[in-house]
Design a protein around this motif. Sequence first.
Motif, mmCIF file in Angstrom:
data_model
loop_
_atom_site.group_PDB
_atom_site.id
_atom_site.type_symbol
_atom_site.label_atom_id
_atom_site.label_comp_id
_atom_site.label_asym_id
_atom_site.label_seq_id
_atom_site.Cartn_x
_atom_site.Cartn_y
_atom_site.Cartn_z
ATOM 1 N N ALA B 254 0.813 -1.212 0.000
ATOM 2 C CA ALA B 254 0.000 0.000 0.000
ATOM 3 C C ALA B 254 0.852 1.270 0.000
ATOM 4 O O ALA B 254 0.531 2.246 -0.695
ATOM 5 C CB ALA B 254 -0.936 -0.016 1.213
ATOM 6 N N SER B 256 3.894 1.740 -1.150
ATOM 7 C CA SER B 256 4.531 1.986 -2.445
ATOM 8 C C SER B 256 3.487 2.336 -3.504
ATOM 9 O O SER B 256 3.720 3.226 -4.344
ATOM 10 C CB SER B 256 5.378 0.786 -2.872
ATOM 11 O OG SER B 256 4.605 -0.386 -2.973
ATOM 12 N N LEU B 257 2.326 1.677 -3.468
ATOM 13 C CA LEU B 257 1.255 2.016 -4.420
ATOM 14 C C LEU B 257 0.864 3.484 -4.317
ATOM 15 O O LEU B 257 0.730 4.188 -5.329
ATOM 16 C CB LEU B 257 0.020 1.164 -4.137
ATOM 17 C CG LEU B 257 -0.041 -0.224 -4.764
ATOM 18 C CD1 LEU B 257 -1.232 -0.994 -4.193
ATOM 19 C CD2 LEU B 257 -0.147 -0.114 -6.279
ATOM 20 N N ASN B 258 0.675 3.939 -3.081
ATOM 21 C CA ASN B 258 0.254 5.336 -2.903
ATOM 22 C C ASN B 258 1.364 6.310 -3.276
ATOM 23 O O ASN B 258 1.102 7.373 -3.848
ATOM 24 C CB ASN B 258 -0.240 5.555 -1.473
ATOM 25 C CG ASN B 258 -1.686 5.098 -1.306
ATOM 26 O OD1 ASN B 258 -2.609 5.807 -1.682
ATOM 27 N ND2 ASN B 258 -1.876 3.881 -0.805
ATOM 28 N N ALA B 259 2.592 5.943 -2.980
ATOM 29 C CA ALA B 259 3.700 6.826 -3.353
ATOM 30 C C ALA B 259 3.809 6.936 -4.874
ATOM 31 O O ALA B 259 4.021 8.032 -5.421
ATOM 32 C CB ALA B 259 5.002 6.305 -2.750
ATOM 33 N N GLU B 261 1.359 6.409 -7.011
ATOM 34 C CA GLU B 261 0.180 7.133 -7.498
ATOM 35 C C GLU B 261 0.361 8.644 -7.304
ATOM 36 O O GLU B 261 -0.006 9.439 -8.184
ATOM 37 C CB GLU B 261 -1.075 6.634 -6.771
ATOM 38 C CG GLU B 261 -2.378 7.281 -7.207
ATOM 39 C CD GLU B 261 -2.701 7.079 -8.688
ATOM 40 O OE1 GLU B 261 -2.115 6.180 -9.326
ATOM 41 O OE2 GLU B 261 -3.520 7.860 -9.225
ATOM 42 N N ASP B 262 0.960 9.031 -6.181
ATOM 43 C CA ASP B 262 1.252 10.457 -5.959
ATOM 44 C C ASP B 262 2.142 11.004 -7.071
ATOM 45 O O ASP B 262 2.018 12.152 -7.485
ATOM 46 C CB ASP B 262 1.984 10.654 -4.614
ATOM 47 C CG ASP B 262 1.062 10.449 -3.418
ATOM 48 O OD1 ASP B 262 -0.171 10.435 -3.607
ATOM 49 O OD2 ASP B 262 1.597 10.284 -2.301
ATOM 50 N N HIS B 265 0.076 9.522 -10.988
ATOM 51 C CA HIS B 265 -1.363 9.790 -11.212
ATOM 52 C C HIS B 265 -1.920 8.905 -12.323
ATOM 53 O O HIS B 265 -2.466 9.375 -13.311
ATOM 54 C CB HIS B 265 -1.584 11.282 -11.574
ATOM 55 C CG HIS B 265 -0.930 12.207 -10.604
ATOM 56 N ND1 HIS B 265 -1.360 12.374 -9.294
ATOM 57 C CD2 HIS B 265 0.159 13.012 -10.732
ATOM 58 C CE1 HIS B 265 -0.573 13.235 -8.673
ATOM 59 N NE2 HIS B 265 0.358 13.641 -9.523
ATOM 60 N N LEU B 268 -3.861 4.089 -9.802
ATOM 61 C CA LEU B 268 -3.611 2.876 -9.014
ATOM 62 C C LEU B 268 -4.567 2.846 -7.817
ATOM 63 O O LEU B 268 -4.973 3.899 -7.315
ATOM 64 C CB LEU B 268 -2.155 2.857 -8.532
ATOM 65 C CG LEU B 268 -1.098 2.700 -9.630
ATOM 66 C CD1 LEU B 268 0.298 2.935 -9.055
ATOM 67 C CD2 LEU B 268 -1.181 1.321 -10.278
ATOM 68 N N PRO B 269 -4.916 1.659 -7.346
ATOM 69 C CA PRO B 269 -5.899 1.529 -6.263
ATOM 70 C C PRO B 269 -5.311 1.937 -4.914
ATOM 71 O O PRO B 269 -4.580 1.175 -4.301
ATOM 72 C CB PRO B 269 -6.255 0.043 -6.293
ATOM 73 C CG PRO B 269 -5.060 -0.629 -6.857
ATOM 74 C CD PRO B 269 -4.454 0.345 -7.832
ATOM 75 N N ARG B 270 -5.654 3.120 -4.441
ATOM 76 C CA ARG B 270 -5.053 3.654 -3.212
ATOM 77 C C ARG B 270 -5.455 2.871 -1.974
ATOM 78 O O ARG B 270 -4.755 2.892 -0.963
ATOM 79 C CB ARG B 270 -5.449 5.120 -3.036
ATOM 80 C CG ARG B 270 -4.718 6.063 -3.992
ATOM 81 C CD ARG B 270 -4.991 7.505 -3.585
ATOM 82 N NE ARG B 270 -4.268 8.466 -4.428
ATOM 83 C CZ ARG B 270 -2.990 8.825 -4.242
ATOM 84 N NH1 ARG B 270 -2.296 8.284 -3.263
ATOM 85 N NH2 ARG B 270 -2.426 9.705 -5.037
ATOM 86 N N ASP B 271 -6.600 2.184 -2.038
ATOM 87 C CA ASP B 271 -7.040 1.467 -0.836
ATOM 88 C C ASP B 271 -6.650 -0.008 -0.843
ATOM 89 O O ASP B 271 -7.030 -0.752 0.063
ATOM 90 C CB ASP B 271 -8.556 1.613 -0.662
ATOM 91 C CG ASP B 271 -9.310 1.159 -1.908
ATOM 92 O OD1 ASP B 271 -8.645 0.895 -2.939
ATOM 93 O OD2 ASP B 271 -10.540 1.071 -1.853
#
Lengths: 456, 456
Positions: B254, B256-259, B261-262, B265, B268-271
């Motif tokens: 999670a 790395s996914l959110n980083a 996506e930041d 853009h 990617l699934p943030r949750d």
Amino acid sequence: MSLSASLPDLVAALPTGMVVTDADILAGYRQDRAQDPAAGTPAALVRPTTTAEVQTTLRWCAAHAVPLVTRGAGTSLSGGSTAVDGALVLSTERMRGLSIDSATRTATVQPGLLNAEVKAAAAEHGLWYPPDPSSFEICSIGGNVATNAGGLCCVKYGVTADYVLGLEVVLADGRAVRLGGKQIKDSAGLSLTRLFVGSEGVLGVVTEVTLRLLPPQPSACTVVGIFPSVSAASAAVLAVTEQIRPAMLEFMDAVSLNAVEDLLHMGLPRDAAALLIGQSDASGAAGQAEVALMQQVFESHGATEVFATDDPAEGEAFAAARRAAIPAVEKLGSLLLEDVGVPLPALPALIEGVAAISDTQRVTIAVVAHAGDGNTHPLIVFDPADADQTQRAQLAFGQVMDLAIALDGTITGEHGVGRLKKGWLPDQVGADVMQMTAAIKAALDPDGLLNPGVIL
Amino acid sequence: MSLSASLPDLVAALPTGMVVTDADILAGYRQDRAQDPAAGTPAALVRPTTTAEVQTTLRWCAAHAVPLVTRGAGTSLSGGSTAVDGALVLSTERMRGLSIDSATRTATVQPGLLNAEVKAAAAEHGLWYPPDPSSFEICSIGGNVATNAGGLCCVKYGVTADYVLGLEVVLADGRAVRLGGKQIKDSAGLSLTRLFVGSEGVLGVVTEVTLRLLPPQPSACTVVGIFPSVSAASAAVLAVTEQIRPAMLEFMDAVSLNAVEDLLHMGLPRDAAALLIGQSDASGAAGQAEVALMQQVFESHGATEVFATDDPAEGEAFAAARRAAIPAVEKLGSLLLEDVGVPLPALPALIEGVAAISDTQRVTIAVVAHAGDGNTHPLIVFDPADADQTQRAQLAFGQVMDLAIALDGTITGEHGVGRLKKGWLPDQVGADVMQMTAAIKAALDPDGLLNPGVIL
């Protein structure tokens, strides 16, 4: 000498019967399949079953300065396990432990297991151990590691080194070390696992091997081409390998074809100058395309007959014919076995050069080859009772290696240097690399006790 | 000291401008991507273009006992090219020669070429150089050889060592030697080529590399699974790898996914707790079967969404997201970069153990992984201005390696030991292997001048 006086110490330190000094038994451990008439007579034979027994043996050798020759199944074709006078022979034949770990897809085996036994055990778990020396039914996995053995499928699937993830090794001073492990990738420290693979017993005694296994090989289609000349066949090899990566691409010349036909009576074409056996194990359309390409290339390079089959039994019959070449040609006389390899574009020059050497020295040279990776086995036939012919055969043996070196190739692709080829190694690698080799040998075996006379 | 007094000799022996002592320029050669604050300041920088210039440099180092740090593109994540006070830094960045030989299917390159440049040159000849570190656009092939670099496709296609057929190496005393060559198989002498791959510049300076190339990779299908827990995802990895050999099988958590996506853009699934990216490049029915198997395994292991595509651009977008993890997580703070690997069945325990360490030390640890071969990159995030957090991050750095060792794994799967991990190497390999390593190092670099502080 120190050995006979102190041998009782070793006998006492090992289980009863593990140390053998019976001359009749020792006689069977002098030579390997290279049949070197100069083989020595060992002072004793040890057949350990455990790493601890190997350690006891090496500590005793170190204490008494006794050289040690490690021997697997004795199938070396380069004298790698030929005995030395006064040495101890350590045979790994009774080190036969095996476990398969399906979860990590690895086999952990003792060195005395035969290659075929490892393959069979993997297959029982739905897995595949690819390396397949022609001698796979009689050669040991320890010997495969020692020589970095290859085989028929290696053109696509790589050699023994590509499957060794970990080793247990007993060093010259008796310490046992573990190198690598079951992890697939490992960049921790120097690549000692990879250094030991192919080191022919001169750096330590391998007591356990962890091998990577693959999912089962897909079923293969086989394409056989019959050629009117060796040059047409070798040109076809290049045309195939420039375009695809076949799962097998083997070459047999007329001498080897006829020798195998004499042995197996399977209907091989006796009047062919050369035969190529290609295989594709790619699935679906990709496999069909590879088969079609090999058929087309064979035809366009003058093959008089091209035969394709998706029957695994038919394909295996041709592979078995190829694997039978050495025992078949052995029926014609004594052999000096070459293992020269060249970069692929030099393959025709190598095969033609070998024919010229055969003419000049007036000795029969049968040629079989793992043609797809440029690795050939010229088999020099001679009658040891004919001194002049024997001398010409020996001249040819060196000239074939000289030729391979001149073509930027290697004196050995998969058999190792052993004792028979070490005279040519400096010509291939140069004085500086020989000095590096000696320095590493001295760093790990300062008294030079391990497999003396091999490589160095 | 001897260096400053004798440096004019080196300046005079090399082309004008090749030796740099400008402090501003030298500052750029202190650190690599590991950003070690303890990096030293080199006395001078040499940027040779030829093997002869490297030999001149090493002879001068040997004559004046000056340590040498070899540097490729400076992308080491383990401090392998971090400078040492008073050392000479040899940068290979201007050694950019390349030739492709289609007939032997090899690339012969100087070490300063980027991995992506080798890939591109091979592709121009319809060929493929597989190893693909995430940093492939900015890392040099020399560094890849030094660390035995891996990447995303290595789960099916192997690591750098599997592609190095030959090397030219300049030794500590200035001699240049050739190891291996263009022949595919070579069992002649010790496997020095394989010893030098992964030796991190401590045995010599690689000045030329001969790489094996393959036919182009078949187009791949991609399967992406979104998982509600990391344990579900890692269990799915095992279920896939027990049955097939995918062409890629990557993991992102999670953080790395959110980083990413930041940064990118891309939706990617943030949750999601974890994402798996699998690929199959098998053709026809075999490829369809592999894709179906990955879909089925992802679903049966609780994936909340499974997405399959045969669009190469879509598949590449996910691979690019995975490759962006390190630069993306770097936006969150300074990083300590792990490269721990374990035998596959221990992957869930490793990933869960890293989460526990993150909790205990109260530091963010993002995890991405080449999951299909058990090689993970926990990225420990910290604020260097916060001394307490920095200390906790450093504790976590060691604990992650301790955990990997306890799980029979490795402290580094593909980045090398460098300077930052050498404290843990003895725990992994043991005192005897460290002694063997030191003995081989001493045999080839008796004065210990090459990349001091790395590995040993």
